[in-house]
Design a protein around this motif. Structure first.
Motif, short mmCIF file in Angstrom:
data_model
loop_
_atom_site.label_atom_id
_atom_site.label_comp_id
_atom_site.label_asym_id
_atom_site.label_seq_id
_atom_site.Cartn_x
_atom_site.Cartn_y
_atom_site.Cartn_z
N PHE A 212 0.83 -1.20 0.00
CA PHE A 212 0.00 0.00 0.00
C PHE A 212 0.86 1.25 0.00
N GLU A 213 2.02 1.16 0.63
CA GLU A 213 2.92 2.31 0.72
C GLU A 213 3.55 2.66 -0.62
N ASP A 214 3.46 1.76 -1.59
CA ASP A 214 3.96 2.09 -2.92
C ASP A 214 3.13 3.18 -3.60
N LEU A 215 1.92 3.40 -3.09
CA LEU A 215 1.06 4.44 -3.63
C LEU A 215 1.41 5.78 -2.98
N PRO A 216 1.66 6.81 -3.77
CA PRO A 216 1.95 8.13 -3.19
C PRO A 216 0.82 8.59 -2.28
N ALA A 217 1.14 9.45 -1.36
CA ALA A 217 0.16 9.91 -0.36
C ALA A 217 -1.05 10.56 -1.01
N ASP A 218 -0.87 11.19 -2.17
CA ASP A 218 -1.98 11.88 -2.82
C ASP A 218 -2.60 11.04 -3.95
N ASP A 219 -2.29 9.75 -4.01
CA ASP A 219 -2.78 8.89 -5.08
C ASP A 219 -4.25 8.53 -4.83
N TYR A 220 -5.08 8.77 -5.83
CA TYR A 220 -6.53 8.52 -5.69
C TYR A 220 -6.83 7.05 -5.44
N ARG A 221 -5.93 6.16 -5.85
CA ARG A 221 -6.19 4.72 -5.69
C ARG A 221 -6.22 4.29 -4.23
N ARG A 222 -5.67 5.07 -3.33
CA ARG A 222 -5.72 4.74 -1.91
C ARG A 222 -7.16 4.64 -1.40
N TYR A 223 -8.10 5.24 -2.13
CA TYR A 223 -9.49 5.25 -1.70
C TYR A 223 -10.31 4.12 -2.32
N TYR A 224 -9.70 3.35 -3.19
CA TYR A 224 -10.42 2.26 -3.85
C TYR A 224 -10.33 0.99 -3.02
N GLU A 225 -11.44 0.25 -2.98
CA GLU A 225 -11.53 -0.93 -2.11
C GLU A 225 -10.46 -1.97 -2.40
N ARG A 226 -10.12 -2.14 -3.66
CA ARG A 226 -9.17 -3.20 -4.01
C ARG A 226 -7.74 -2.91 -3.58
N PHE A 227 -7.49 -1.68 -3.17
CA PHE A 227 -6.15 -1.29 -2.73
C PHE A 227 -6.06 -1.19 -1.21
N GLN A 228 -7.05 -1.69 -0.51
CA GLN A 228 -7.10 -1.48 0.94
C GLN A 228 -7.11 -2.79 1.72
N GLY A 229 -6.39 -2.81 2.84
CA GLY A 229 -6.46 -3.87 3.84
C GLY A 229 -6.32 -5.27 3.29
#
Length: 316
Positions: A212-229
């Motif tokens: 998950f940390e490979d995604l930049p802090a401002d990356d919109y994908r952090r909010y998508y379900e498939r990228f979480q937990g």
């Protein structure tokens, strides 16, 4: 460059297009678009809503594409969309469409749009009214071909009865296969092309994202379900198996995923999005990948319909 037909009205495009949604308005984006043209890409996808979302900008992407195509208009098929704003729901009423098409023509710096999509169906406007207005724009020469985006099968039928559709755009990839249930059969029946967006699972299927940390802090994908937990952990496992199969064939995971999509139908034209020209080159390598029956069976075992954990979208 391999070419494919979208619809039955004569729209011919490169077998792979370029999605420009996440391109910032800078010189690198212009170089990437122009480099894609040099490589034979002709299909370029944008929308009046697209901009640099990380900066809170909605709109502006059409201007970037228009700037890149200056002097090379005849080499490109330009697709853009109307019908979604940052503050309003889907819109498709005639007055809104007429205003939107003129605004897009101005932003792109063009005298016509090749493929004009309704971005999302408008529940408050009959699709017959929407497509009827688009048909008038075809007669006026402002647009050449008509498309819908994220439309269900029944709406596609109704729209196509008013004026032939050339393309439907929706998400389709190794782990977003819902389109196979109803939409893809209807498109095949009616001779309408499919333009898959996010054909690499928003980059996940390309194998570049391991944590998950490979995604930049401002990356919109952090909010998508498939990228979480737990979803992220399960999906990484799928991608690792795809990577193994790709390595056995001597191709990249992105090339394998795109080759699989291309194999599904001769009327499918994926539009992977990227900011970098080297990724465009890599993606185009998918056109040279031949998948055997054994390869396809292996892919099916790894990523059958419904394999991905989490929904397609998330809360913003």
């Amino acid at each position: 460059m391999q070419r494919r037909l979208l619809g039955s009205q004569g729209l011919e495009v490169s077998a792979l297009g370029l999605g420009t949604m996440m391109m910032p308005d800078n010189d690198e984006s212009v170089r990437t678009i122009q480099g894609a043209l040099d490589l034979g890409v002709t299909m370029f996808d944008t929308a009046d809503l697209y901009g640099d979302y990380t900066l809170g900008q909605f709109g502006g992407n059409e201007k970037t594409l228009g700037r890149a195509l200056r002097g090379r208009r005849d080499e490109a098929i330009v697709a853009t969309k109307f019908g979604v704003t940052h503050t309003q729901g889907p819109k498709g009423d005639p007055a809104y469409i007429k205003k939107s098409v003129d605004a897009s023509l101005y932003s792109l710096g063009l005298d016509h749009i090749d493929l004009y999509y309704q971005h999302r169906p408008d529940p408050n406007t009959p699709i017959e009214d929407t497509v009827g207005t688009l048909a008038d724009l075809v007669k006026q020469g402002k647009i050449r071909y008509i498309g819908l985006s994220e439309a269900p099968a029944d709406l596609i039928r109704r729209a196509h009865a008013v004026h032939p559709l050339s393309a439907v755009q929706t998400e389709y990839s190794l782990w977003s296969r819902e389109v196979e249930d109803e939409v893809l059969p209807v498109l095949g029946e009616l001779g309408i092309g499919l333009v898959p967006y996010s054909p690499l699972g928003r980059g996940f299927l390309a194998g570049q994202i391991k944590t998950f940390e490979d995604l930049p802090a401002d990356d919109y994908r952090r909010y998508y379900e498939r990228f979480q937990g737990d979803n992220f952990a399960k999906n990484v496992e799928i991608v690792s198996l795809i990577e193994q199969l790709a390595a056995q064939k001597g191709v990249t995971p992105a090339q394998l995923g795109l080759a699989w999509l291309l194999s599904r139908s001769e009327r499918i034209v994926p539009i992977p999005g990227t900011k970098r020209l080297e990724r465009v080159r890599e993606n185009l390598g998918a056109l040279d990948v031949e998948l055997s029956a054994e390869d396809l069976a292996g892919i099916e075992r790894i990523s059958p319909k419904g394999a991905a954990a989490g929904g397609r979208f998330g809360a913003f």
